[in-house]
Write a protein that holds these residues in place. Structure first.
Motif, short mmCIF file in Angstrom:
data_model
loop_
_atom_site.label_atom_id
_atom_site.label_comp_id
_atom_site.label_asym_id
_atom_site.label_seq_id
_atom_site.Cartn_x
_atom_site.Cartn_y
_atom_site.Cartn_z
N ARG A 12 31.12 45.47 -3.97
CA ARG A 12 31.13 46.81 -4.52
C ARG A 12 32.35 46.93 -5.44
NH1 ARG A 12 32.77 51.91 -2.03
NH2 ARG A 12 31.84 53.47 -3.39
N ALA A 13 32.12 47.36 -6.65
CA ALA A 13 33.22 47.46 -7.61
C ALA A 13 33.58 48.91 -7.91
CB ALA A 13 32.86 46.73 -8.90
N GLY A 14 32.66 49.83 -7.61
CA GLY A 14 32.89 51.24 -7.91
C GLY A 14 33.99 51.82 -7.05
N SER A 15 34.67 52.82 -7.58
CA SER A 15 35.79 53.40 -6.82
C SER A 15 35.38 54.68 -6.07
CB SER A 15 36.97 53.67 -7.75
OG SER A 15 36.51 54.34 -8.89
N GLY A 16 34.49 55.47 -6.68
CA GLY A 16 34.09 56.73 -6.05
C GLY A 16 32.95 56.54 -5.06
N LEU A 17 32.70 57.61 -4.25
CA LEU A 17 31.63 57.54 -3.25
C LEU A 17 30.26 57.31 -3.89
CD1 LEU A 17 32.37 60.30 -0.58
CD2 LEU A 17 32.15 57.84 -0.23
N ARG A 18 30.07 57.92 -5.08
CA ARG A 18 28.76 57.82 -5.75
C ARG A 18 28.67 56.69 -6.75
NH1 ARG A 18 27.85 64.18 -6.82
NH2 ARG A 18 27.83 64.79 -4.64
N ASP A 19 29.76 55.98 -6.88
CA ASP A 19 29.79 54.87 -7.84
C ASP A 19 29.36 53.58 -7.13
OD1 ASP A 19 30.25 52.99 -9.73
OD2 ASP A 19 32.31 53.59 -10.19
N HIS A 20 28.11 53.20 -7.34
CA HIS A 20 27.58 52.03 -6.65
C HIS A 20 27.62 50.77 -7.52
CE1 HIS A 20 26.37 54.61 -3.41
NE2 HIS A 20 25.69 55.37 -4.25
#
Ligand SMILES: Nc1ncnc2c1ncn2[C@@H]1O[C@H](COP(=O)(O)OP(=O)(O)OP(=O)(O)O)[C@@H](O)[C@H]1O
Ligand SMILES: [Mg+2]
Length: 124
Positions: A12-20
């Motif tokens: 997983r590279a996204g930082s936010g909860l919704r960033d997949h």
């Protein structure tokens, strides 16, 4: 004998909860290694060499593909062959006690395996 077939691994590279957003680290990695053969894996920093090694050791899961060792699914092989697979990690200071002698370092895992075999005699 080790066969790796179309191995896939993403983190997983996204930082936010919704960033997949996913970072694809291993994409369709395949190779076959016969008994007695030695394989060197070369690549730039961050290309996935350690990830591949951790997966082969069973320390990390993978997302797709297959691994067989001696014709057996690799998870099953690892369970049945505890102690036959070993690793020297990149930073050897976190793998071995620098205050120990070479003899102590080599003896420690052998003693642990010996005592485990006494508790569980079914271990090979
Ligand atoms: N647990 C993790 N969570 C998220 N990303 C990770 C994780 N482990 C590794 N990565 C990322 O996966 C990529 C591959 O890392 P890896 O450590 O396998 O590379 P490497 O080829 O061994 O690099 P080096 O030559 O520097 O040791 C890197 O971008 C790294 O940041
Ligand atoms: Mg590495």
């Amino acid at each position: 004998m080790i066969t790796v077939d179309n191995l896939q691994k993403s983190y997983r590279a996204g930082s936010g909860l919704r960033d997949h957003t996913q970072k694809h680290v291993l994409t369709d990695v395949s190779f076959h290694l016969n008994d007695g053969e030695c394989l060197g894996i070369i690549g730039e920093s961050g290309s996935g060499k350690s990830t591949l090694s951790r997966i082969l050791l069973g320390l990390e899961t993978f997302d797709g593909g297959n691994i067989w060792i001696d014709g057996m699914p690799h998870k099953k092989w690892i369970k049945q062959n505890k102690g036959k697979f070993s690793v020297v990690f990149q930073d050897y200071r976190t793998s071995v006690n620098p205050k120990w002698t070479v003899q102590q370092i080599i003896e420690e895992p052998l003693n642990i395996l010996r005592s485990e075999k006494k508790i569980m005699p079914s271990m090979k």
